[in-house]
Structure formats: C-alpha cells, structure tokens
Scaffold this motif. Structure first.
Motif, PDB file in Angstrom:
ATOM      1  N   THR A 126       0.838  -1.202   0.000  1.00  0.00           N
ATOM      2  CA  THR A 126       0.000   0.000   0.000  1.00  0.00           C
ATOM      3  C   THR A 126       0.873   1.253   0.000  1.00  0.00           C
ATOM      4  OG1 THR A 126      -1.623  -1.280   1.223  1.00  0.00           O
ATOM      5  CG2 THR A 126      -1.970   1.093   1.148  1.00  0.00           C
ATOM      6  N   ASP A 163      -5.011  -3.709  -4.699  1.00  0.00           N
ATOM      7  CA  ASP A 163      -4.032  -3.846  -3.627  1.00  0.00           C
ATOM      8  C   ASP A 163      -4.559  -4.911  -2.665  1.00  0.00           C
ATOM      9  OD1 ASP A 163      -2.313  -3.549  -1.492  1.00  0.00           O
ATOM     10  OD2 ASP A 163      -2.971  -1.505  -0.980  1.00  0.00           O
ATOM     11  N   THR A 165      -4.085  -3.536   5.079  1.00  0.00           N
ATOM     12  CA  THR A 165      -5.200  -3.507   4.122  1.00  0.00           C
ATOM     13  C   THR A 165      -6.123  -4.695   4.399  1.00  0.00           C
ATOM     14  OG1 THR A 165      -3.647  -2.565   2.557  1.00  0.00           O
ATOM     15  CG2 THR A 165      -5.738  -3.355   1.656  1.00  0.00           C
TER      16      THR A 165
HETATM   17 MG   LIG Z   1      -1.680  -2.795   2.472  1.00  0.00          MG
END
Ligand SMILES: [Mg+2]
Ligand SMILES: Nc1nc2c(ncn2[C@@H]2O[C@H](COP(=O)(O)OP(=O)(O)OP(=O)(O)O)[C@@H](O)[C@H]2O)c(=O)[nH]1
Length: 319
Positions: free
Chosen positions: A14, A55, A35
């Motif tokens: 990220t 992602d 995430t």
């Molecule tokens: Mg991440």
C-alpha cells in the motif's frame, strides 16, 4: 489496465501505491493500517493510462479468500502482476506463497509477458535481499524464471516508485506503438478491399486466433483454429508432379509451400492465407466473377507492394 499487487502482510504494497500513484510522501503514509481484503483504486497515470490497481491485503485470512472463493475475480484479466516481499523475512512460508501466486497468475493469464517481483525495504540494515532472491529462485524451472523480473527496492528511498513508474511508462509506449500499427494494418486491409472490388479481409493473430483487424470493423467471432495448414501426403505428390511439369517446360523449380487454401460456395470463394507465420488472412470474395477472384490472387501475392507493406508491419510488431 489491471494492476494486481500481492504479497505477505507488511511488505509495503500500500505504501508503494500511495506514494507512486497519489504523490504522497513516504512519511505521510508511514502509519497505514493493514489492508483489509482487496482495496481498489483507479488512477490515470500521466493522464494517459488508466490503471485499476488491486491492492491485496496480505494477512493470511484474506489470502485464503483470494485463492478460494475470490480466485476468478482477483486473478483474471491481470495486465501487470506485482509480487512484493520484504527483504527481512527468510522463512519457510515465503517460497510456497510466492509459487502459489506465480502459478495462479500464469494459469489465469497464460499470455502474460512479465511478473514483477519487488524485494522491498533494502534500506534497512537487516535487509537480506540476496538471500530472499535465492530463496525465491532456487530450482525454479527456466520457463517460469524467464517470465519473472526481480528488483531489490525501497519504498522509503524511492527506488520502488521509480521502478513502478518505469514499468507503466513502458506499457504506455507499447500501447501507443501498437495503436499506430493497428491503424496502419486497418488501412492496409481497406486498401486490399478497394483493390479487389469489395472483397472482405479479416486478419487473425496466429498465436491466439483472435481478429487483429478487418474490413468489417471490430466484431467477435470464434477464434480461427487454422493453426497450420497440413496436407502432407497430397503436398509431396503435388510437388513431384509440379517438378515434372517444370522439367517438361524447361522452367526453374522453386520450393512449393502450402500457405493458402481456397474454399468455394455457390456465390463466393473463401481464401485463407498464412502471412509470415504471424497471422492468417481470411478473404471472402464479393462474388464469383473471374475479375474479383483474380484481383484477390494478385493482391495476396508475395510480390504485391501492398501485401509487402502488411508483412513489414507484422514483422516488427508484437501484437
Ligand atoms: Mg496494504
Ligand atoms: N524501512 C522501510 N519501511 C517500509 C518500506 N516500505 C514500507 N515500509 C513500512 O512497512 C509497513 C507496512 O507497509 P504497508 O504498505 O502497509 O504494507 P502492506 O504490504 O500494504 O501490508 P498489508 O496491507 O497488511 O498486506 C509500514 O510501516 C511502512 O511504512 C521501505 O521501503 N522501508
């Protein structure tokens, strides 16, 4: 263009996307939460290339889903696959997770040209990027290895962003180049049509059987499965008779090759001709008038200047 970035939790995925694509500084993103599942963002890179960035949070509970119920969604139609690991972790979970990713990417995207592997955090004193590289490549079959590109990087120092930008620029370049070629091919088939009293021309890519361009615009059809023409027994027989004829005529014998087939219906002739092993040109004549047919034969002859133009473009393209 779909970008998929995956890899173990905390690798820096990220951080990379936020700093490379959103112009954030590393400090601004230093305290990102992990995430949760897939985070999707769309970026317009350099105002030219639309990137749909997937992602994939690396925690195990999410990874299980990517390879389970979400597999089709996550791994299909990927244009730019990136695997990110950190250069600190060398344990026995690293390699199986990597193999799983590579295997799935290739399975779902058999035409993918390159999978990028970023070994991140080389700015840290404990970084062991060489060990990680060895771990990831040990006993890797060469046909897989040649589809992988490994780069030791640091998101903190900016080299990871540089590399990602370089890759995206290359994709833009390639697409612009291919666009130019596609336009040229399109105008060549139109020229063919104009010179043959209205026959239709469809150019298929040999590798996948898909239409490259045609005088009927873009349309979908079954892929052309004419991979190579084969007629071996008849061919050698024809060859012998041809040699005899040439001998009787006192003319020079040149090699015969089976590269064109002609089919006939009540109202048309259908030609299929291999173009330099790269493409197949299919032609449907407008009618069965001698003139229409002769013009087609003339245009697809190796010595015709327009046909030569077609060969030249295909020769230097990777469409
Ligand atoms: Mg991440
Ligand atoms: N020293 C150093 N730290 C980094 C680098 N890249 C990322 N980090 C740090 O590593 C931590 C994890 O970064 P993230 O970008 O959240 O990692 P991630 O791969 O997205 O993690 P998940 O979302 O859980 O899969 C953060 O504290 C980042 O600041 C780097 O190049 N060097």
């Amino acid at each position: 263009m779909k970008l998929l970035i995956l890899g173990p939790a905390n690798a820096g995925k990220t951080s990379l996307l936020k700093t490379a694509m959103e112009n954030s500084s590393f400090i601004a993103v230093e305290n990102l939460p992990p995430t949760r599942g897939i985070a999707r963002e769309t970026y317009l890179f350099r105002g030219l290339l639309e990137i749909s960035a997937w992602d994939a949070g690396g925690q195990q509970k999410y990874q299980d889903r990517y390879y389970g119920s979400q597999e089709e969604n996550v791994f299909s139609s990927v244009d730019l696959p990136i695997y990110m690991v950190d250069a600190l972790t060398v344990d026995d979970t690293v390699r199986p997770a990597f193999d799983k990713f590579v295997g799935k990417i290739i399975e779902k995207n058999p035409n993918i040209s390159m999978i990028y592997v970023f070994i991140n955090k080389i700015d840290l004193p404990d970084a062991k990027e060489e060990k990680v590289f060895e771990l990831l490549t040990k006993d890797l079959p060469s046909e897989i290895h040649k589809r992988l590109s490994f780069t030791p990087v640091s998101v903190k120092q900016g080299s990871a962003q540089q590399k990602l930008i370089e890759i995206c620029d290359k994709i833009i370049e390639q697409r612009i180049e291919n666009m130019g070629k596609l336009n040229k091919l399109r105008s060549i088939v139109e020229e063919f049509k104009a010179n043959t009293g209205g026959a239709d021309f469809i150019l298929f890519n040999k590798k996948d059987g898909l239409i490259i361009t045609s005088t009927l615009g873009k349309f979908t059809t079954q892929t052309l499965q004419f991979i190579t023409f084969q007629i071996s027994a008849l061919e050698s027989n024809v060859h012998e008779i041809y040699m005899k004829v040439m001998e009787l005529r006192n003319q020079k014998v040149t090699p015969l090759s089976l590269n064109t087939v002609v089919m006939e219906s009540a109202s048309n002739f259908v030609f299929a001709k291999e173009v330099e092993g790269k493409a197949t040109l299919m032609i449907v004549t407008k009618d069965k008038k001698l003139e229409s047919v002769m013009k087609v034969v003339e245009i697809i002859s190796d010595t015709n200047p327009i046909y030569e133009k077609l060969i030249n473009i295909l020769e230097f393209s990777n469409i």
